[in-house]
Design a protein around this motif. Structure first.
Motif, PDB file in Angstrom:
ATOM      1  N   LEU A   1       0.829  -1.206   0.000  1.00 53.14           N
ATOM      2  CA  LEU A   1       0.000   0.000   0.000  1.00 53.14           C
ATOM      3  C   LEU A   1       0.866   1.261   0.000  1.00 53.14           C
ATOM      4  CD1 LEU A   1      -2.724  -1.093   2.518  1.00 53.14           C
ATOM      5  CD2 LEU A   1      -3.030  -0.641   0.105  1.00 53.14           C
ATOM      6  N   PHE A   2       1.910   1.226   0.857  1.00 58.80           N
ATOM      7  CA  PHE A   2       2.781   2.390   0.993  1.00 58.80           C
ATOM      8  C   PHE A   2       3.396   2.773  -0.352  1.00 58.80           C
ATOM      9  CE2 PHE A   2       7.100   3.996   1.724  1.00 58.80           C
ATOM     10  CZ  PHE A   2       6.825   5.118   2.477  1.00 58.80           C
ATOM     11  N   ILE A   3       3.890   1.762  -1.092  1.00 62.02           N
ATOM     12  CA  ILE A   3       4.565   2.059  -2.356  1.00 62.02           C
ATOM     13  C   ILE A   3       3.582   2.613  -3.374  1.00 62.02           C
ATOM     14  CG2 ILE A   3       5.882   1.055  -4.248  1.00 62.02           C
ATOM     15  CD1 ILE A   3       7.084  -0.873  -2.269  1.00 62.02           C
ATOM     16  N   TYR A   4       2.343   2.116  -3.331  1.00 65.25           N
ATOM     17  CA  TYR A   4       1.374   2.666  -4.290  1.00 65.25           C
ATOM     18  C   TYR A   4       1.148   4.141  -4.027  1.00 65.25           C
ATOM     19  CZ  TYR A   4      -2.065   2.684  -7.863  1.00 65.25           C
ATOM     20  OH  TYR A   4      -2.703   2.949  -9.052  1.00 65.25           O
ATOM     21  N   ILE A   5       1.081   4.492  -2.726  1.00 69.50           N
ATOM     22  CA  ILE A   5       0.865   5.904  -2.390  1.00 69.50           C
ATOM     23  C   ILE A   5       2.081   6.732  -2.813  1.00 69.50           C
ATOM     24  CG2 ILE A   5       0.521   7.511  -0.481  1.00 69.50           C
ATOM     25  CD1 ILE A   5      -1.076   5.208   0.853  1.00 69.50           C
ATOM     26  N   VAL A   6       3.285   6.213  -2.540  1.00 77.69           N
ATOM     27  CA  VAL A   6       4.498   6.920  -2.983  1.00 77.69           C
ATOM     28  C   VAL A   6       4.453   7.142  -4.491  1.00 77.69           C
ATOM     29  CG1 VAL A   6       6.989   6.716  -3.271  1.00 77.69           C
ATOM     30  CG2 VAL A   6       5.948   6.100  -1.110  1.00 77.69           C
ATOM     31  N   MET A   7       4.063   6.081  -5.211  1.00 80.43           N
ATOM     32  CA  MET A   7       4.040   6.156  -6.672  1.00 80.43           C
ATOM     33  C   MET A   7       3.045   7.217  -7.138  1.00 80.43           C
ATOM     34  SD  MET A   7       3.606   2.898  -9.126  1.00 80.43           S
ATOM     35  CE  MET A   7       1.852   2.736  -8.927  1.00 80.43           C
ATOM     36  N   ALA A   8       1.871   7.241  -6.486  1.00 83.64           N
ATOM     37  CA  ALA A   8       0.852   8.212  -6.892  1.00 83.64           C
ATOM     38  C   ALA A   8       1.313   9.633  -6.595  1.00 83.64           C
ATOM     39  CB  ALA A   8      -0.461   7.915  -6.186  1.00 83.64           C
ATOM     40  N   VAL A   9       1.932   9.827  -5.419  1.00 78.38           N
ATOM     41  CA  VAL A   9       2.395  11.177  -5.066  1.00 78.38           C
ATOM     42  C   VAL A   9       3.487  11.616  -6.042  1.00 78.38           C
ATOM     43  CG1 VAL A   9       3.603  12.529  -3.333  1.00 78.38           C
ATOM     44  CG2 VAL A   9       1.763  11.020  -2.642  1.00 78.38           C
ATOM     45  N   ALA A  10       4.457  10.721  -6.290  1.00 81.03           N
ATOM     46  CA  ALA A  10       5.532  11.070  -7.222  1.00 81.03           C
ATOM     47  C   ALA A  10       4.964  11.330  -8.613  1.00 81.03           C
ATOM     48  CB  ALA A  10       6.571   9.953  -7.267  1.00 81.03           C
ATOM     49  N   GLY A  11       3.973  10.509  -9.017  1.00 79.43           N
ATOM     50  CA  GLY A  11       3.346  10.708 -10.325  1.00 79.43           C
ATOM     51  C   GLY A  11       2.649  12.059 -10.401  1.00 79.43           C
ATOM     52  N   GLY A  12       1.963  12.430  -9.318  1.00 81.69           N
ATOM     53  CA  GLY A  12       1.290  13.723  -9.282  1.00 81.69           C
ATOM     54  C   GLY A  12       2.291  14.863  -9.372  1.00 81.69           C
ATOM     55  N   VAL A  13       3.383  14.746  -8.609  1.00 80.33           N
ATOM     56  CA  VAL A  13       4.422  15.777  -8.652  1.00 80.33           C
ATOM     57  C   VAL A  13       4.990  15.883 -10.066  1.00 80.33           C
ATOM     58  CG1 VAL A  13       6.746  16.328  -7.855  1.00 80.33           C
ATOM     59  CG2 VAL A  13       5.017  15.604  -6.216  1.00 80.33           C
TER      60      VAL A  13
ATOM     61  N   LEU B   1       3.478  15.197 -12.825  1.00 79.45           N
ATOM     62  CA  LEU B   1       2.499  15.809 -13.726  1.00 79.45           C
ATOM     63  C   LEU B   1       2.474  17.319 -13.565  1.00 79.45           C
ATOM     64  CD1 LEU B   1      -0.642  13.540 -13.517  1.00 79.45           C
ATOM     65  CD2 LEU B   1       0.607  14.171 -15.550  1.00 79.45           C
ATOM     66  N   VAL B   2       2.536  17.778 -12.317  1.00 84.85           N
ATOM     67  CA  VAL B   2       2.349  19.203 -12.068  1.00 84.85           C
ATOM     68  C   VAL B   2       3.631  19.971 -12.361  1.00 84.85           C
ATOM     69  CG1 VAL B   2       1.799  20.924 -10.328  1.00 84.85           C
ATOM     70  CG2 VAL B   2       0.564  18.771 -10.372  1.00 84.85           C
ATOM     71  N   TRP B   3       4.768  19.517 -11.793  1.00 90.20           N
ATOM     72  CA  TRP B   3       5.992  20.303 -11.904  1.00 90.20           C
ATOM     73  C   TRP B   3       6.981  19.777 -12.947  1.00 90.20           C
ATOM     74  CZ3 TRP B   3       4.123  19.659  -6.705  1.00 90.20           C
ATOM     75  CH2 TRP B   3       3.575  20.839  -6.181  1.00 90.20           C
ATOM     76  N   ARG B   4       6.616  18.657 -13.588  1.00 84.84           N
ATOM     77  CA  ARG B   4       7.495  18.091 -14.625  1.00 84.84           C
ATOM     78  C   ARG B   4       8.912  17.828 -14.113  1.00 84.84           C
ATOM     79  NH1 ARG B   4       4.768  19.439 -19.743  1.00 84.84           N
ATOM     80  NH2 ARG B   4       2.661  19.070 -19.062  1.00 84.84           N
ATOM     81  N   ILE B   5       9.023  17.375 -12.864  1.00 77.68           N
ATOM     82  CA  ILE B   5      10.346  17.080 -12.323  1.00 77.68           C
ATOM     83  C   ILE B   5      10.749  15.694 -12.798  1.00 77.68           C
ATOM     84  CG2 ILE B   5      11.669  16.704 -10.209  1.00 77.68           C
ATOM     85  CD1 ILE B   5       9.822  18.725  -8.866  1.00 77.68           C
ATOM     86  N   LYS B   6      11.899  15.621 -13.463  1.00 73.66           N
ATOM     87  CA  LYS B   6      12.332  14.344 -14.038  1.00 73.66           C
ATOM     88  C   LYS B   6      12.497  13.276 -12.975  1.00 73.66           C
ATOM     89  CE  LYS B   6      14.993  15.515 -18.032  1.00 73.66           C
ATOM     90  NZ  LYS B   6      16.340  15.923 -18.393  1.00 73.66           N
ATOM     91  N   LEU B   7      13.075  13.698 -11.832  1.00 73.24           N
ATOM     92  CA  LEU B   7      13.360  12.725 -10.793  1.00 73.24           C
ATOM     93  C   LEU B   7      12.071  12.106 -10.250  1.00 73.24           C
ATOM     94  CD1 LEU B   7      15.727  11.517  -9.313  1.00 73.24           C
ATOM     95  CD2 LEU B   7      15.252  13.091  -7.464  1.00 73.24           C
ATOM     96  N   ALA B   8      11.001  12.929 -10.132  1.00 67.92           N
ATOM     97  CA  ALA B   8       9.732  12.400  -9.637  1.00 67.92           C
ATOM     98  C   ALA B   8       9.186  11.350 -10.606  1.00 67.92           C
ATOM     99  CB  ALA B   8       8.726  13.526  -9.454  1.00 67.92           C
ATOM    100  N   GLU B   9       9.337  11.629 -11.917  1.00 69.92           N
ATOM    101  CA  GLU B   9       8.912  10.643 -12.917  1.00 69.92           C
ATOM    102  C   GLU B   9       9.655   9.332 -12.708  1.00 69.92           C
ATOM    103  OE1 GLU B   9       9.850  12.258 -16.676  1.00 69.92           O
ATOM    104  OE2 GLU B   9       8.415  13.912 -16.542  1.00 69.92           O
ATOM    105  N   VAL B  10      10.970   9.468 -12.508  1.00 73.60           N
ATOM    106  CA  VAL B  10      11.804   8.273 -12.401  1.00 73.60           C
ATOM    107  C   VAL B  10      11.436   7.476 -11.136  1.00 73.60           C
ATOM    108  CG1 VAL B  10      14.165   7.514 -12.019  1.00 73.60           C
ATOM    109  CG2 VAL B  10      13.673   9.202 -13.763  1.00 73.60           C
ATOM    110  N   ILE B  11      11.194   8.211 -10.022  1.00 75.17           N
ATOM    111  CA  ILE B  11      10.818   7.518  -8.785  1.00 75.17           C
ATOM    112  C   ILE B  11       9.485   6.796  -8.969  1.00 75.17           C
ATOM    113  CG2 ILE B  11      10.128   7.854  -6.382  1.00 75.17           C
ATOM    114  CD1 ILE B  11      13.041   8.212  -6.632  1.00 75.17           C
ATOM    115  N   ALA B  12       8.527   7.466  -9.632  1.00 79.86           N
ATOM    116  CA  ALA B  12       7.211   6.846  -9.808  1.00 79.86           C
ATOM    117  C   ALA B  12       7.319   5.554 -10.607  1.00 79.86           C
ATOM    118  CB  ALA B  12       6.259   7.823 -10.504  1.00 79.86           C
TER     119      ALA B  12
END
Lengths: 245, 227
Positions: A68-80, A82-93
């Motif tokens: 469950l925890f990883i899914y939430i991390v993935m969703a938060v990173a995915g949201g980040v 989408l909004v700020w186009r941060i490459k690292l967030a994409e990679v983490i997601a």
């Protein structure tokens, strides 16, 4: 702090920083894992009802939490992403998805190994099990979507949308199957007044939970480093890496 | 932008999509045929004991509806994507979520409504008792729009892929589960003569949640797919 976070989102800085972090994380993870396993498999007494087979919770429960925890991390990173186009967030997601799917699979497998002696069946269409299975399908959907889209930046943003839609659905799925039918035992740890689990059993479980979190950290950092290298094979900072030269 | 121009854009696009659908009748009829065919396979597959069929009827009808809805999803955006009109829609001055909502509405009118109309017949063939057939139609009325709305996100994400079909089912079917559970549960409860207000309320809540949120997600996904 903000400045540090800002710096961390730059791929070269992240690559070097995570490289220095990884040995520490690995050592700590190994230490906690050994302590947790020793405490859980040797020191903790056998359960008065379930005998020794209860010991599988030391793998099962932390994996279920991590799923469950990883899914939430993935969703938060995915949201980040989408909004700020941060490459690292994409990679983490996108790096989190396979790790999360593995933990979900592990939780399902250990659950069914435990279910056979306890319930007399490998699989029951019970609320917890069914929602965990659906979580696995959500992870597999994310992985399939990411691998199907050629342009990796577009793929990561698509994954972000899917993860966010899925995270809205997780509570709905969880409660819908819960109200549908239920057999799984009630929560033993989240009852705040008095946990119905003895301290000698609880401490190894918490150690294992922290060790699993660290393991996820290690796995996702390794995957993210790999993903960064694959995405930017021709950039200057990659060419200057000692392992590339 | 005045309100009347928004509603004109909505109804214009709705009309256009309905017209296009009726020009290609096979695409309209195929999901319906699939729905009837899948349901008629069950008595052949599991045996024709009336009690067994009656017990399974709510679930079987709903699973078939899910599959039929999924099969028809591609038509929401596929042809518009291929001929480039999807890009024009996203570039237009009208808010894209509203246009997406119009296209999804057209899809539901073309594929969801026929399912609702055929369901009583299939319910009777599977031996559903009289009072639960009305409930079945009610759950389909509340549930099938949710299927179209959620499915639109999946199509929007996969429309740029050459072979999106299998991935589409992997993306969309897990998200359909809540609708399936509450809808088939409502029909079962109605068969047992128990109250079904709670299930219908939850289905209605899912419908409003989907109406409010999914057009935004679909628009974001479309922008990624066409970019």
């Amino acid at each position: 702090m903000m400045k540090f976070l800002h710096k961390l989102t730059s791929p070269p800085y992240f690559y070097h920083f995570s490289g220095r972090l990884l040995p520490w994380l690995s050592g700590l993870c190994l230490l906690l894992l050994l302590a947790g396993l020793y405490g859980g498999l040797v020191l903790a007494p056998a359960d008065y009802q379930q005998g020794d087979s209860f010991r599988i919770i030391y793998v099962h429960v932390p994996s279920a939490w991590m799923s469950l925890f990883i899914y939430i991390v993935m969703a938060v990173a995915g949201g980040v992403a989408l909004v700020w186009r941060i490459k690292l967030a994409e990679v983490i997601a996108v790096s989190s998805a396979p790790v999360g799917a593995s933990f979900t699979f592990l939780a399902l497998i250990t659950g069914s190994l435990w279910g056979k002696p306890m319930w007399g069946a490998w699989w029951v269409w019970d609320a917890r099990l069914t929602s965990e299975l659906l979580l696995l399908f959500l992870y597999l959907g994310v992985i399939a979507l990411y691998s199907a889209i050629e342009d990796k930046r577009a793929a990561a943003r698509a994954v972000g949308i899917l993860a966010l839609v899925g995270v809205v659905n997780i509570p709905i799925i969880h409660y819908s199957v819960e109200w549908w039918n239920t057999l799984h035992q009630g929560p033993t740890l989240t009852k705040f007044d008095a946990p119905s689990i003895h301290t000698s059993m609880l401490i190894p479980l918490l150690l294992m939970a922290v060790a699993f979190k660290l393991y996820y950290g290690i796995a996702v950092l390794l995957r993210a480093r790999n993903e960064l290298l694959q995405r930017e094979p021709n950039s200057g900072w990659v060419a200057e890496l000692p392992e590339v030269k | 932008m005045s309100r009347s121009s928004l509603s004109r854009a909505f109804f214009f696009l709705l009309q256009r999509d309905l017209l296009l659908a009726f020009r290609r009748r096979a695409e309209v009829v195929n999901p319906l045929l699939f729905f009837v065919l899948v349901i008629s396979l069950f008595p052949l597959g599991v045996g024709n004991k009336p009690q067994l069929l009656q017990d399974m009827a709510p679930g079987v009808i709903w699973v078939a509806a899910l599959l039929a809805a999924m099969l028809s999803l591609e038509s929401i955006f596929r042809s518009d994507f291929e001929d480039g009109s999807l890009e024009q829609l996203l570039l237009s001055a009208q808010p894209a979520p509203l246009l997406v909502l119009a296209k999804v509405t057209a899809h539901w009118l073309v594929t969801g409504v026929p399912l609702i109309i055929t369901a009583p017949l299939l319910g009777m063939l599977l031996g559903l008792p009289g009072q639960s057939i009305g409930v079945l139609m009610l759950t389909l009325l509340l549930g099938t729009p949710v299927l179209s709305l959620i499915g639109a996100i999946g199509v929007a994400l996969t429309v740029g892929l050459r072979r999106g079909g299998i991935i589409l089912s992997l993306l969309v079917l897990p998200l359909y589960v809540p609708v399936l559970i509450f809808a088939s549960n409502a029909v079962e409860m109605a068969m047992a003569g128990l109250p079904i207000v709670a299930q219908l309320n939850i289905l209605a809540a899912l419908l409003f949640l989907a109406l409010a949120l999914t057009p935004l997600a679909t628009t974001a996904a479309l922008r990624i797919s066409v970019s």
